[in-house]
Design a protein around this motif. Sequence first.
Motif, PDB file in Angstrom:
ATOM      1  N   GLU A  33       0.810  -1.212   0.000  1.00  0.00           N
ATOM      2  CA  GLU A  33       0.000   0.000   0.000  1.00  0.00           C
ATOM      3  C   GLU A  33       0.847   1.267   0.000  1.00  0.00           C
ATOM      4  O   GLU A  33       1.971   1.293   0.489  1.00  0.00           O
ATOM      5  CB  GLU A  33      -0.911   0.016   1.232  1.00  0.00           C
ATOM      6  CG  GLU A  33      -1.960  -1.078   1.190  1.00  0.00           C
ATOM      7  CD  GLU A  33      -2.900  -1.075   2.392  1.00  0.00           C
ATOM      8  OE1 GLU A  33      -3.989  -1.646   2.269  1.00  0.00           O
ATOM      9  OE2 GLU A  33      -2.537  -0.542   3.459  1.00  0.00           O
ATOM     10  N   ARG A  34       0.246   2.335  -0.522  1.00  0.00           N
ATOM     11  CA  ARG A  34       0.781   3.701  -0.434  1.00  0.00           C
ATOM     12  C   ARG A  34       2.218   3.843  -0.937  1.00  0.00           C
ATOM     13  O   ARG A  34       3.069   4.437  -0.263  1.00  0.00           O
ATOM     14  CB  ARG A  34       0.645   4.219   0.999  1.00  0.00           C
ATOM     15  CG  ARG A  34      -0.801   4.245   1.446  1.00  0.00           C
ATOM     16  CD  ARG A  34      -1.029   4.751   2.836  1.00  0.00           C
ATOM     17  NE  ARG A  34      -2.465   4.829   3.086  1.00  0.00           N
ATOM     18  CZ  ARG A  34      -3.242   5.873   2.790  1.00  0.00           C
ATOM     19  NH1 ARG A  34      -2.713   6.947   2.280  1.00  0.00           N
ATOM     20  NH2 ARG A  34      -4.537   5.840   3.018  1.00  0.00           N
TER      21      ARG A  34
ATOM     22  N   TYR B 281      -2.754  -7.826   8.450  1.00  0.00           N
ATOM     23  CA  TYR B 281      -1.951  -6.615   8.663  1.00  0.00           C
ATOM     24  C   TYR B 281      -0.976  -6.804   9.829  1.00  0.00           C
ATOM     25  O   TYR B 281      -0.623  -5.857  10.519  1.00  0.00           O
ATOM     26  CB  TYR B 281      -2.872  -5.416   8.915  1.00  0.00           C
ATOM     27  CG  TYR B 281      -3.457  -4.838   7.640  1.00  0.00           C
ATOM     28  CD1 TYR B 281      -2.850  -3.760   7.009  1.00  0.00           C
ATOM     29  CD2 TYR B 281      -4.601  -5.384   7.062  1.00  0.00           C
ATOM     30  CE1 TYR B 281      -3.370  -3.226   5.834  1.00  0.00           C
ATOM     31  CE2 TYR B 281      -5.132  -4.858   5.892  1.00  0.00           C
ATOM     32  CZ  TYR B 281      -4.511  -3.783   5.284  1.00  0.00           C
ATOM     33  OH  TYR B 281      -5.031  -3.251   4.116  1.00  0.00           O
TER      34      TYR B 281
ATOM     35  N   ASP C  54       0.481   2.670   7.336  1.00  0.00           N
ATOM     36  CA  ASP C  54       0.308   3.790   6.392  1.00  0.00           C
ATOM     37  C   ASP C  54       1.542   4.689   6.428  1.00  0.00           C
ATOM     38  O   ASP C  54       2.040   5.014   7.514  1.00  0.00           O
ATOM     39  CB  ASP C  54      -0.919   4.628   6.784  1.00  0.00           C
ATOM     40  CG  ASP C  54      -2.200   4.055   6.223  1.00  0.00           C
ATOM     41  OD1 ASP C  54      -2.192   2.901   5.777  1.00  0.00           O
ATOM     42  OD2 ASP C  54      -3.213   4.763   6.243  1.00  0.00           O
TER      43      ASP C  54
ATOM     44  N   GLU D 298      -3.767   7.819  10.516  1.00  0.00           N
ATOM     45  CA  GLU D 298      -3.342   7.075   9.321  1.00  0.00           C
ATOM     46  C   GLU D 298      -3.118   8.081   8.198  1.00  0.00           C
ATOM     47  O   GLU D 298      -3.299   9.291   8.370  1.00  0.00           O
ATOM     48  CB  GLU D 298      -4.420   6.067   8.909  1.00  0.00           C
ATOM     49  CG  GLU D 298      -4.501   4.871   9.835  1.00  0.00           C
ATOM     50  CD  GLU D 298      -5.289   3.730   9.235  1.00  0.00           C
ATOM     51  OE1 GLU D 298      -6.411   3.974   8.760  1.00  0.00           O
ATOM     52  OE2 GLU D 298      -4.791   2.591   9.245  1.00  0.00           O
TER      53      GLU D 298
ATOM     54  N   GLY E  96     -10.494   2.133   8.934  1.00  0.00           N
ATOM     55  CA  GLY E  96     -10.472   1.189   7.807  1.00  0.00           C
ATOM     56  C   GLY E  96     -10.579   1.929   6.485  1.00  0.00           C
ATOM     57  O   GLY E  96      -9.912   2.935   6.261  1.00  0.00           O
ATOM     58  N   TRP E  97     -11.455   1.425   5.591  1.00  0.00           N
ATOM     59  CA  TRP E  97     -11.620   2.060   4.275  1.00  0.00           C
ATOM     60  C   TRP E  97     -12.610   3.222   4.336  1.00  0.00           C
ATOM     61  O   TRP E  97     -12.818   3.917   3.334  1.00  0.00           O
ATOM     62  CB  TRP E  97     -12.127   1.055   3.239  1.00  0.00           C
ATOM     63  CG  TRP E  97     -11.215  -0.089   2.973  1.00  0.00           C
ATOM     64  CD1 TRP E  97     -11.445  -1.399   3.274  1.00  0.00           C
ATOM     65  CD2 TRP E  97      -9.921  -0.060   2.325  1.00  0.00           C
ATOM     66  NE1 TRP E  97     -10.382  -2.179   2.870  1.00  0.00           N
ATOM     67  CE2 TRP E  97      -9.437  -1.390   2.281  1.00  0.00           C
ATOM     68  CE3 TRP E  97      -9.131   0.949   1.780  1.00  0.00           C
ATOM     69  CZ2 TRP E  97      -8.211  -1.737   1.724  1.00  0.00           C
ATOM     70  CZ3 TRP E  97      -7.899   0.614   1.224  1.00  0.00           C
ATOM     71  CH2 TRP E  97      -7.456  -0.714   1.199  1.00  0.00           C
TER      72      TRP E  97
ATOM     73  N   GLN F  90      -9.459  10.057   1.697  1.00  0.00           N
ATOM     74  CA  GLN F  90      -8.413   9.906   2.727  1.00  0.00           C
ATOM     75  C   GLN F  90      -7.093  10.345   2.104  1.00  0.00           C
ATOM     76  O   GLN F  90      -6.741   9.912   1.001  1.00  0.00           O
ATOM     77  CB  GLN F  90      -8.333   8.441   3.174  1.00  0.00           C
ATOM     78  CG  GLN F  90      -7.432   8.232   4.370  1.00  0.00           C
ATOM     79  CD  GLN F  90      -7.267   6.774   4.729  1.00  0.00           C
ATOM     80  OE1 GLN F  90      -7.370   5.901   3.852  1.00  0.00           O
ATOM     81  NE2 GLN F  90      -6.972   6.485   5.980  1.00  0.00           N
TER      82      GLN F  90
ATOM     83  N   TRP G 268     -11.962   5.508  -1.541  1.00  0.00           N
ATOM     84  CA  TRP G 268     -11.843   4.044  -1.663  1.00  0.00           C
ATOM     85  C   TRP G 268     -13.183   3.406  -2.002  1.00  0.00           C
ATOM     86  O   TRP G 268     -14.231   3.843  -1.521  1.00  0.00           O
ATOM     87  CB  TRP G 268     -11.361   3.446  -0.344  1.00  0.00           C
ATOM     88  CG  TRP G 268     -10.064   3.964   0.197  1.00  0.00           C
ATOM     89  CD1 TRP G 268      -9.901   4.709   1.314  1.00  0.00           C
ATOM     90  CD2 TRP G 268      -8.740   3.739  -0.329  1.00  0.00           C
ATOM     91  NE1 TRP G 268      -8.558   4.978   1.523  1.00  0.00           N
ATOM     92  CE2 TRP G 268      -7.828   4.388   0.528  1.00  0.00           C
ATOM     93  CE3 TRP G 268      -8.244   3.061  -1.437  1.00  0.00           C
ATOM     94  CZ2 TRP G 268      -6.452   4.393   0.310  1.00  0.00           C
ATOM     95  CZ3 TRP G 268      -6.877   3.047  -1.651  1.00  0.00           C
ATOM     96  CH2 TRP G 268      -5.998   3.704  -0.794  1.00  0.00           C
TER      97      TRP G 268
END
Length: 387
Positions: free
Chosen positions: A122-123, A148, A227, A276, A297-298, A334, A355
Amino acid sequence: MNIAFRFFSKTGESVFAILSPLLLMLASCGINKEPVSFTPGEIWNDNKGVHINAHGGGILYHNGNYFWYGQHMIEGDEGNKAMVGVHVYSSANLSNWEDRGIALKVDEENDDSDIAKGCILERPKVIYNEKTGKFVMWFHLELKGQGYYAARSGVAISDSPEGPFQFIRSFRPNAGFWPVNAGEYHKKQVADSIKASYCGGKGCLPAHPDTLNLLGRDFAKGQMARDMNLFVDDDGKAYHIYSSEENSTTHISLLTDDYLSFSGTYARFFADRYMEAPVIFKTSQGVYFFMGSDCTGWNPNAARSAVAKNILGPWTELGNPCFGADSLTTFNSQSTCIFPVQGEKDRFIYIGDRWTPDNAIDGRYIWLPVELKGERFEIRWHDKWKL
Ligand code: DGJ
């Protein structure tokens, strides 16, 4: 026109020869060019007519071009996992993006690879190292099949901004190092009962997890890093910013000069605030700004912001930088990046992800102008806006 013809020449051909380079020059200077415009949240097609696939992304500017790196998602909820890799696009004007392919591919052959197909990657963010001439990519990595739990940082390197990037390794930050602002209580013996756990982040730990001393728990094996973002300062020093200590606390770590590892110098901020999606940018006045989200979360939530005169703190929280309708959900997005527009003093653009976890590939991008207000910044919604 006739006047011009007579003035420059008696023959049409020679006039054309004189005028055409001039017209070309004017065009390349941007005269008569439509200003670049953005429509946040709409489908954004690349040069092939395909919705840009670069989620949780970041922007690098290099030699006249912007590069947009992000997670390549596929259809359905499996698309939230890394089935393909990190996608890269390039653009000279921030509006028209050319598909440059997959900059870092997941490993399809070896299921034991850190970046095996189906891991969580991610990211991704890319920075350029002036000293080594290399492009360095960092990303949040979760090993395949472990949810995770791993909370690692991955590093890859390339000679070209478009890649291919070679994966180097993944690891936990700063094993065996205390942050510059560790408390004495962090350095005491940690109770065995504090197990490494991941139960969805916020909510699974007591109200003040810092009292559990998760920092001390992870001292030997390295701190958790989920994150994340990167920031290169004016002096060429690069920093890794990440959600640590079960997402409860933000760490800012100085990287080594080659940008490939942690230097061991780091600081922790916003303890127990569960931030995050961290982002850092700096104004021409030397003011550092932080933006992040809550931990839901999302689902979108109200953004956070903070200001500092020194990147390693102290940081002062400023509250939600978003204003107007939907500001409590960061306009249903986000944060993932705030980057400077080249050649324009103190002009920054916010990028957030909207998302769509049930069909990850359909995620949308929210690009909005950042308004600087002295020692604060603000972000407002625009259906359509021009640069
Ligand atoms: C929020 C994070 O910001 C995303 O990058 C992703 O990890 C999701 N949580 C997963 O729920």
